[in-house]
Design a protein around this motif. Structure first.
Motif, PDB file in Angstrom:
ATOM      1  N   LYS A  21       0.834  -1.201   0.000  1.00  0.00           N
ATOM      2  CA  LYS A  21       0.000   0.000   0.000  1.00  0.00           C
ATOM      3  C   LYS A  21       0.872   1.257   0.000  1.00  0.00           C
ATOM      4  O   LYS A  21       0.553   2.236  -0.662  1.00  0.00           O
ATOM      5  CB  LYS A  21      -0.946   0.016   1.207  1.00  0.00           C
ATOM      6  N   MET A  22       1.987   1.198   0.731  1.00  0.00           N
ATOM      7  CA  MET A  22       2.881   2.354   0.771  1.00  0.00           C
ATOM      8  C   MET A  22       3.490   2.620  -0.608  1.00  0.00           C
ATOM      9  O   MET A  22       3.569   3.766  -1.055  1.00  0.00           O
ATOM     10  CB  MET A  22       3.987   2.148   1.803  1.00  0.00           C
ATOM     11  N   VAL A  27       3.382   5.656  -5.950  1.00  0.00           N
ATOM     12  CA  VAL A  27       3.131   5.676  -7.396  1.00  0.00           C
ATOM     13  C   VAL A  27       2.025   6.676  -7.720  1.00  0.00           C
ATOM     14  O   VAL A  27       2.174   7.521  -8.615  1.00  0.00           O
ATOM     15  CB  VAL A  27       2.758   4.272  -7.921  1.00  0.00           C
ATOM     16  N   ILE A  28       0.917   6.608  -6.993  1.00  0.00           N
ATOM     17  CA  ILE A  28      -0.224   7.485  -7.274  1.00  0.00           C
ATOM     18  C   ILE A  28       0.125   8.936  -6.939  1.00  0.00           C
ATOM     19  O   ILE A  28      -0.232   9.858  -7.680  1.00  0.00           O
ATOM     20  CB  ILE A  28      -1.488   7.025  -6.512  1.00  0.00           C
ATOM     21  N   LEU A  81      -4.965  11.496  -0.224  1.00  0.00           N
ATOM     22  CA  LEU A  81      -4.865  10.259  -1.001  1.00  0.00           C
ATOM     23  C   LEU A  81      -4.891   9.098  -0.032  1.00  0.00           C
ATOM     24  O   LEU A  81      -4.066   9.042   0.890  1.00  0.00           O
ATOM     25  CB  LEU A  81      -3.563  10.245  -1.811  1.00  0.00           C
ATOM     26  N   THR A  82      -5.849   8.205  -0.219  1.00  0.00           N
ATOM     27  CA  THR A  82      -5.951   7.002   0.604  1.00  0.00           C
ATOM     28  C   THR A  82      -5.956   5.792  -0.311  1.00  0.00           C
ATOM     29  O   THR A  82      -6.774   5.714  -1.232  1.00  0.00           O
ATOM     30  CB  THR A  82      -7.251   7.014   1.444  1.00  0.00           C
ATOM     31  N   ILE A  83      -5.045   4.872  -0.078  1.00  0.00           N
ATOM     32  CA  ILE A  83      -5.020   3.618  -0.835  1.00  0.00           C
ATOM     33  C   ILE A  83      -5.932   2.640  -0.102  1.00  0.00           C
ATOM     34  O   ILE A  83      -5.674   2.279   1.043  1.00  0.00           O
ATOM     35  CB  ILE A  83      -3.593   3.051  -0.960  1.00  0.00           C
ATOM     36  N   GLU A  84      -6.999   2.238  -0.758  1.00  0.00           N
ATOM     37  CA  GLU A  84      -7.976   1.333  -0.149  1.00  0.00           C
ATOM     38  C   GLU A  84      -7.612  -0.129  -0.334  1.00  0.00           C
ATOM     39  O   GLU A  84      -7.976  -0.966   0.483  1.00  0.00           O
ATOM     40  CB  GLU A  84      -9.366   1.607  -0.724  1.00  0.00           C
ATOM     41  N   GLY A  85      -6.914  -0.425  -1.416  1.00  0.00           N
ATOM     42  CA  GLY A  85      -6.544  -1.812  -1.659  1.00  0.00           C
ATOM     43  C   GLY A  85      -5.566  -1.954  -2.800  1.00  0.00           C
ATOM     44  O   GLY A  85      -5.481  -1.095  -3.670  1.00  0.00           O
ATOM     45  N   LEU A  98      -6.900   0.477  -5.705  1.00  0.00           N
ATOM     46  CA  LEU A  98      -8.123   1.237  -5.443  1.00  0.00           C
ATOM     47  C   LEU A  98      -7.753   2.389  -4.522  1.00  0.00           C
ATOM     48  O   LEU A  98      -7.145   2.172  -3.463  1.00  0.00           O
ATOM     49  CB  LEU A  98      -9.172   0.352  -4.791  1.00  0.00           C
ATOM     50  N   ALA A  99      -8.108   3.613  -4.936  1.00  0.00           N
ATOM     51  CA  ALA A  99      -7.708   4.790  -4.175  1.00  0.00           C
ATOM     52  C   ALA A  99      -8.858   5.783  -4.051  1.00  0.00           C
ATOM     53  O   ALA A  99      -9.712   5.869  -4.932  1.00  0.00           O
ATOM     54  CB  ALA A  99      -6.523   5.464  -4.853  1.00  0.00           C
ATOM     55  N   SER A 100      -8.844   6.525  -2.961  1.00  0.00           N
ATOM     56  CA  SER A 100      -9.744   7.664  -2.768  1.00  0.00           C
ATOM     57  C   SER A 100      -8.889   8.916  -2.834  1.00  0.00           C
ATOM     58  O   SER A 100      -7.852   8.996  -2.160  1.00  0.00           O
ATOM     59  CB  SER A 100     -10.440   7.597  -1.414  1.00  0.00           C
TER      60      SER A 100
END
Length: 151
Positions: A21-22, A27-28, A81-85, A98-100
């Motif tokens: 996730k990190m 990347v995002i 930015l939150t990585i959900e999965g 999957l990101a918010s």
């Protein structure tokens, strides 16, 4: 011996093709910064090659060129930015993230200097947006790049 080498080779490849996730967050986040540079006042379109691949790269290159040719620029701000999965596929060279995202952006017109030599900074449009996105990543030459995305 050949079988042992191929099994060992796949095992080493699997180790290298991890995406935490990190790492996905990096990347995002990198994509958001490069998007800002490509569509911003410097129009650093070549930087898109560092983070995008395939149709996604072609789409954003065309968009950035259009913005530049129109004399516009976007000023993006990544608010959160939150990585959900993160899901790796069975080939280990692709992943889905999957990101918010919460971002704001301001479109400015008149990037070309005015006749008095001062830069125009007319605000044309802006938005604040929260959205969920499904990014498709491809691992190429040891680096994760975004090759697709869907909001």
């Amino acid at each position: 011996a050949t079988t042992e080498k191929s099994v060992k080779g796949r095992s080493e490849q699997a180790k290298q093709a991890t995406l935490t996730k990190m790492q996905a967050h990096e990347v995002i986040e990198s994509w958001q910064k490069i998007k800002n540079e490509a569509l911003g006042p410097k129009h650093s379109i070549a930087r898109l090659d560092e983070i995008l691949e395939g149709p996604m790269k072609e789409h954003w290159r065309a968009r950035a060129k259009h913005v530049r040719n129109m004399g516009w620029r976007w000023d993006y701000s990544l608010l959160s930015l939150t990585i959900e999965g993160v899901e790796l596929n069975s080939k280990f060279d692709r992943a889905v993230v999957l990101a918010s995202i919460d971002e704001s952006a301001v479109l400015r017109e008149g990037a070309a200097p005015k006749t008095n030599g001062r830069q125009s900074d007319e605000r044309a449009d802006s938005y604040n947006s929260s959205y969920r996105v499904r990014y498709e990543l491809l691992r190429t030459k040891g680096k994760w790049k975004i090759c697709g995305g869907r909001v």
